[in-house]
Enzyme design. Structure first.
Site, PDB file in Angstrom:
ATOM      1  N   ASP A   1     -59.227 -20.300 -49.323  1.00 49.19           N
ATOM      2  CA  ASP A   1     -58.495 -19.051 -49.543  1.00 49.19           C
ATOM      3  C   ASP A   1     -58.911 -18.475 -50.897  1.00 49.19           C
ATOM      4  O   ASP A   1     -59.059 -19.197 -51.869  1.00 49.19           O
ATOM      5  CB  ASP A   1     -56.968 -19.306 -49.516  1.00 49.19           C
ATOM      6  CG  ASP A   1     -56.195 -18.015 -49.370  1.00 49.19           C
ATOM      7  OD1 ASP A   1     -55.622 -17.784 -48.288  1.00 49.19           O
ATOM      8  OD2 ASP A   1     -56.159 -17.223 -50.344  1.00 49.19           O
ATOM      9  N   ILE A   2     -59.060 -17.154 -50.942  1.00 52.76           N
ATOM     10  CA  ILE A   2     -59.517 -16.486 -52.166  1.00 52.76           C
ATOM     11  C   ILE A   2     -58.457 -16.539 -53.266  1.00 52.76           C
ATOM     12  O   ILE A   2     -58.792 -16.412 -54.447  1.00 52.76           O
ATOM     13  CB  ILE A   2     -59.923 -15.027 -51.833  1.00 52.76           C
ATOM     14  CG1 ILE A   2     -60.896 -14.466 -52.848  1.00 52.76           C
ATOM     15  CG2 ILE A   2     -58.708 -14.126 -51.688  1.00 52.76           C
ATOM     16  CD1 ILE A   2     -61.536 -13.147 -52.403  1.00 52.76           C
TER      17      ILE A   2
ATOM     18  N   GLY B   1     -44.845 -12.150 -43.996  1.00 48.40           N
ATOM     19  CA  GLY B   1     -45.882 -12.237 -45.019  1.00 48.40           C
ATOM     20  C   GLY B   1     -47.302 -12.168 -44.490  1.00 48.40           C
ATOM     21  O   GLY B   1     -48.256 -12.307 -45.258  1.00 48.40           O
ATOM     22  N   GLN B   2     -47.466 -11.963 -43.175  1.00 48.34           N
ATOM     23  CA  GLN B   2     -48.829 -11.880 -42.642  1.00 48.34           C
ATOM     24  C   GLN B   2     -49.479 -10.572 -43.075  1.00 48.34           C
ATOM     25  O   GLN B   2     -48.878  -9.493 -42.927  1.00 48.34           O
ATOM     26  CB  GLN B   2     -48.820 -11.979 -41.105  1.00 48.34           C
ATOM     27  CG  GLN B   2     -50.239 -12.066 -40.536  1.00 48.34           C
ATOM     28  CD  GLN B   2     -50.270 -12.277 -39.022  1.00 48.34           C
ATOM     29  OE1 GLN B   2     -49.236 -12.281 -38.358  1.00 48.34           O
ATOM     30  NE2 GLN B   2     -51.461 -12.450 -38.485  1.00 48.34           N
TER      31      GLN B   2
ATOM     32  N   HIS C   1     -54.744 -17.179 -38.328  1.00 43.23           N
ATOM     33  CA  HIS C   1     -55.300 -18.139 -39.287  1.00 43.23           C
ATOM     34  C   HIS C   1     -54.232 -19.133 -39.681  1.00 43.23           C
ATOM     35  O   HIS C   1     -53.069 -18.788 -39.857  1.00 43.23           O
ATOM     36  CB  HIS C   1     -55.844 -17.440 -40.536  1.00 43.23           C
ATOM     37  CG  HIS C   1     -54.874 -16.514 -41.194  1.00 43.23           C
ATOM     38  ND1 HIS C   1     -54.627 -15.239 -40.715  1.00 43.23           N
ATOM     39  CD2 HIS C   1     -54.065 -16.677 -42.268  1.00 43.23           C
ATOM     40  CE1 HIS C   1     -53.719 -14.660 -41.470  1.00 43.23           C
ATOM     41  NE2 HIS C   1     -53.350 -15.508 -42.424  1.00 43.23           N
TER      42      HIS C   1
ATOM     43  N   ASN D   1     -48.320 -17.541 -40.895  1.00 44.52           N
ATOM     44  CA  ASN D   1     -47.452 -16.383 -41.042  1.00 44.52           C
ATOM     45  C   ASN D   1     -47.603 -15.543 -39.770  1.00 44.52           C
ATOM     46  O   ASN D   1     -48.725 -15.219 -39.368  1.00 44.52           O
ATOM     47  CB  ASN D   1     -47.839 -15.582 -42.284  1.00 44.52           C
ATOM     48  CG  ASN D   1     -47.568 -16.352 -43.555  1.00 44.52           C
ATOM     49  OD1 ASN D   1     -46.607 -17.128 -43.628  1.00 44.52           O
ATOM     50  ND2 ASN D   1     -48.409 -16.163 -44.559  1.00 44.52           N
TER      51      ASN D   1
HETATM   52  P1  5GP Z   1     -51.634 -14.003 -44.593  1.00 46.23           P
HETATM   53  O1  5GP Z   1     -50.864 -13.367 -45.710  1.00 46.23           O
HETATM   54  O2  5GP Z   1     -52.146 -12.971 -43.611  1.00 46.23           O
HETATM   55  O3  5GP Z   1     -50.946 -15.150 -43.922  1.00 46.23           O
HETATM   56  O4  5GP Z   1     -52.901 -14.687 -45.281  1.00 46.23           O
HETATM   57  C1  5GP Z   1     -54.074 -14.016 -45.598  1.00 46.23           C
HETATM   58  C2  5GP Z   1     -54.773 -14.872 -46.609  1.00 46.23           C
HETATM   59  O5  5GP Z   1     -56.123 -14.462 -46.657  1.00 46.23           O
HETATM   60  C3  5GP Z   1     -54.228 -14.754 -48.030  1.00 46.23           C
HETATM   61  O6  5GP Z   1     -53.802 -16.039 -48.484  1.00 46.23           O
HETATM   62  C4  5GP Z   1     -55.406 -14.202 -48.836  1.00 46.23           C
HETATM   63  O7  5GP Z   1     -55.480 -14.760 -50.127  1.00 46.23           O
HETATM   64  C5  5GP Z   1     -56.588 -14.555 -47.971  1.00 46.23           C
HETATM   65  N1  5GP Z   1     -57.715 -13.634 -48.071  1.00 46.23           N
HETATM   66  C6  5GP Z   1     -57.660 -12.281 -47.972  1.00 46.23           C
HETATM   67  N2  5GP Z   1     -58.893 -11.748 -48.071  1.00 46.23           N
HETATM   68  C7  5GP Z   1     -59.755 -12.794 -48.229  1.00 46.23           C
HETATM   69  C8  5GP Z   1     -61.168 -12.876 -48.380  1.00 46.23           C
HETATM   70  O8  5GP Z   1     -61.910 -11.885 -48.398  1.00 46.23           O
HETATM   71  N3  5GP Z   1     -61.704 -14.123 -48.515  1.00 46.23           N
HETATM   72  C9  5GP Z   1     -60.928 -15.253 -48.497  1.00 46.23           C
HETATM   73  N4  5GP Z   1     -61.562 -16.425 -48.625  1.00 46.23           N
HETATM   74  N5  5GP Z   1     -59.589 -15.207 -48.343  1.00 46.23           N
HETATM   75  C10 5GP Z   1     -59.002 -13.989 -48.223  1.00 46.23           C
END
Ligand code: 5GP
Length: 115
Positions: free
Chosen positions: A33-34, A95-96, A102, A89
């Site tokens: 995760d980034i 929070g998604q 994923h 999420n």
């Molecule tokens: P969500 O909030 O949808 O459950 O999670 C999305 C996740 O994707 C977040 O934890 C965010 O940090 C990660 N993320 C978003 N854009 C990127 C990206 O370009 N590269 C990587 N490695 N992670 C990302």
């Protein structure tokens, strides 16, 4: 089956956005995760863009969901002590932010955490 809108994870699957792939199988990839929220924070995603969230994935392809769990277990063994938390999420109000299903694999020193 509706196709999810193109997301950042779709671009990672297609190679448009390069990432270090920690595991790649025929149907799944995993990468850091980034913005890590735990000592180990890895995203495990299916290559298909067909499923926006885990509810859709579970209903349509439970075997693929099981493969995501199996890949998470392998990664937790490689990057931590084998124990892990898996978070999906499901929906914007949970929070998604990326609507390509994923799993957040969280591991390493989580005993102080909530839940
Ligand atoms: P969500 O909030 O949808 O459950 O999670 C999305 C996740 O994707 C977040 O934890 C965010 O940090 C990660 N993320 C978003 N854009 C990127 C990206 O370009 N590269 C990587 N490695 N992670 C990302």
């Amino acid at each position: 089956m509706h196709m999810a809108e193109e997301t950042v994870f779709g671009k990672i699957v297609s190679g448009e956005i390069p990432v270090e792939k920690l595991i790649e199988t025929e149907r799944v990839i995993a990468f850091h995760d980034i913005a890590p929220q735990a000592p180990v924070h890895i995203l495990v995603i299916p290559k298909t863009t067909a499923y926006a969230n885990v509810t859709e994935l579970a209903a349509a392809d439970p075997g693929l969901l099981a493969e995501i769990v199996d890949v998470a277990q392998q990664l937790a063994r490689e990057h931590a002590d084998g124990d892990f938390r898996l978070v999906f999420n499901n929906g914007a109000n949970a929070g998604q932010t990326v609507f390509h299903v994923h799993a957040h694999l969280l591991a390493g020193g989580l005993t102080e955490g909530s839940l």
